[in-house]
Scaffold this motif. Structure first.
Motif, mmCIF file in Angstrom:
data_model
loop_
_atom_site.group_PDB
_atom_site.id
_atom_site.type_symbol
_atom_site.label_atom_id
_atom_site.label_comp_id
_atom_site.label_asym_id
_atom_site.label_seq_id
_atom_site.Cartn_x
_atom_site.Cartn_y
_atom_site.Cartn_z
ATOM 1 N N VAL A 1 0.817 -1.218 0.000
ATOM 2 C CA VAL A 1 0.000 0.000 0.000
ATOM 3 C C VAL A 1 0.850 1.268 0.000
ATOM 4 O O VAL A 1 0.423 2.313 -0.505
ATOM 5 N N SER B 1 0.105 5.590 -0.949
ATOM 6 C CA SER B 1 0.089 6.717 -0.008
ATOM 7 C C SER B 1 1.270 7.656 -0.250
ATOM 8 O O SER B 1 1.140 8.882 -0.108
ATOM 9 N N ILE C 1 -4.647 -3.682 -5.847
ATOM 10 C CA ILE C 1 -3.825 -4.358 -4.836
ATOM 11 C C ILE C 1 -2.989 -5.491 -5.435
ATOM 12 O O ILE C 1 -1.775 -5.560 -5.189
ATOM 13 N N LYS D 1 -5.868 -5.210 1.619
ATOM 14 C CA LYS D 1 -7.127 -4.550 1.274
ATOM 15 C C LYS D 1 -7.708 -3.813 2.479
ATOM 16 O O LYS D 1 -8.196 -2.679 2.352
ATOM 17 N N TYR E 1 -5.454 -0.760 3.006
ATOM 18 C CA TYR E 1 -5.568 0.136 1.858
ATOM 19 C C TYR E 1 -6.844 0.975 1.915
ATOM 20 O O TYR E 1 -6.820 2.201 1.742
#
Length: 448
Positions: A59, A63, A123, A137, A140
């Motif tokens: 993830v 970000s 993902i 997930k 995320y």
């Protein structure tokens, strides 16, 4: 009028004093954020498990990219704000800040909505497959809810520096770092919330940072008191924000490409051990250079303000002293790396192969670090004064124009050594190019 003159110290105080005042908080903020990443990884790995580290790593590129967008808009707009305040054009500064907020919200909310809609496709594309998919997930989706707040925090932090408030900017960087670690302990260790706890800890920590930044800009301490009319997008300002911000975004993109290439090249040459060596050296590059990067961050608003005020002798002085201070700090780092590489590597691992081979590689990588200040300050100067094209080209010089071609060519002749010697060669070449153009600019523009 008192509010309007609060940033005036950037144009009147001694340059040495200003550089210290601006750079020390920036350095501390960068250090705390770097340590946060390290400690957060340790907490998650120990309290949830190794699969959680893999899930977060899947993830992180998302970000980081959103954070880079906020940072790009922040740095691009802050260059305009610094010069506008220096020129006593407060209305332009306010309009720019309002446009930064609107643009950040539009971009980050759009990115978050698309990210949530395509969650099941994105993902696996980032490597979240098999057992990693479900925890990734969970993490995320929660993190994406807070993406607009993260973008606003990164943008606002750079505006704080442009306004001459380095200590406030430092606090805004420390809040999410300390908050994240504290919330990790509460949500993961005490309440046993697992991946959801880790995600909410990250999101809530940035909400705290955002609230602090919002409080400052709504208080009497800020001279950027915007009204609703400033939020309306202005084509000219947007174009300049985008052009200058793209420099930062391009730099982040090249860094990502470099990591991708390095991992693949080193894996093909020496397998997991070589990739691990690079992981350790990469961490050292991130941690060791924090004071040099702090000086670069501190230099930006000083150069931008005085350039906008046509105080060119002060701009020249800020360039010379920033290079001098950053160079001295880089020299100290160089000496420590050359003398104590074995001790440094032993902090990261007990693997005898890694302990034996990494120190030599680390010495090669840091060989030209003492001169890197010229490249960093030179490219930062063009960004500070609003010259987007030279800023972009000089920013990309080291990794984009020299380093990437070198790591694609030299390993064919020198094997793994070719990868490590690419670092100092790229540093020397990019410093020569930047030094040439910086000197030319100073002689042409910064005349009394």
């Amino acid at each position: 009028m008192a509010l309007q003159n609060r940033s005036a110290s950037l144009g009147t105080e001694p340059i040495s004093k200003l550089l210290i005042k601006q750079s020390v908080p920036a350095s501390i903020g960068i250090l705390v954020m770097s340590l946060n990443i390290l400690v957060d990884t340790i907490f998650v790995g120990n309290w949830i498990g190794s699969i959680a580290i893999a899930a977060i790593n899947v993830v992180l590129p998302v970000s980081f990219f959103i954070a880079a967008l906020g940072m790009s808009i922040g740095i691009g707009g802050s260059s305009i704000i610094s010069r506008a305040l220096g020129a006593n054009n407060r209305e332009r500064a306010l309009k720019t800040f309002g446009n930064q907020i609107t643009l950040t919200l539009l971009v980050t909310i759009s990115m978050a909505a698309l990210g949530l809609y395509f969650v099941d496709e994105l993902i696996p594309a980032f490597g979240g497959k098999g057992d990693i998919f479900e925890p990734a997930k969970v993490y995320y989706q929660i993190v994406l809810y807070g993406v607009p707040i993260l973008g606003l925090s990164m943008m606002g932090n750079n505006v704080l520096r442009a306004e001459g408030k380095p200590k406030i900017a430092m606090i805004a960087m420390i809040i999410p770092s300390v908050g994240n670690l504290l919330l990790d302990y509460i949500l993961i260790y005490i309440f046993d919330m697992g991946m959801a706890g880790a995600a909410w800890a990250s999101t809530a920590s940035y909400v705290c940072s955002f609230l602090f930044i919002l409080w400052f800009f709504l208080s009497d301490q800020s001279e950027l008191r915007i009204s609703f009319s400033h939020f309306g997008l202005n084509k000219v300002i947007l174009k300049e924000i985008s052009a200058l911000g793209f420099v930062t975004l391009a730099r982040q993109a090249v860094v990502s490409i470099t990591y991708l290439l390095m991992n693949n090249i080193l894996f093909n040459i020496g397998g997991e051990a070589s990739v691990t060596m690079y992981g350790i050296i990469g961490r050292m590059l991130m941690f060791a250079l924090f004071p040099v990067l702090g000086v670069t961050q501190g230099f930006l608003p000083i150069a931008g303000y005085n350039y906008g005020a046509y105080k060119f002798p002060r701009v020249r002085e800020s360039i010379n002293k920033a290079i001098k201070y950053a160079g001295l700090l880089a020299l100290v780092i160089f000496i420590l790396i050359m003398v104590f590489p074995e001790a440094i590597v032993s902090v990261f691992t007990t693997d005898q192969v890694i302990l034996a081979e990494t120190p030599s590689a680390m010495r090669w990588v840091f060989l030209a670090i003492p001169i890197i200040a010229i490249q960093l300050i030179g490219s930062a100067y063009f960004q500070a004064i609003g010259k987007a094209t030279p800023a972009l080209l000089l920013t990309l010089t080291r990794q984009g124009f020299f380093f990437i071609p070198l790591i694609l060519i030299l390993p064919n002749f020198f094997g793994e050594l070719g990868v490590w010697i690419s670092f100092p060669i790229a540093d020397v070449l990019s410093t020569i190019v930047t030094g040439y153009f910086l000197n030319k600019e100073i002689r042409k523009t910064l005349i009394e």
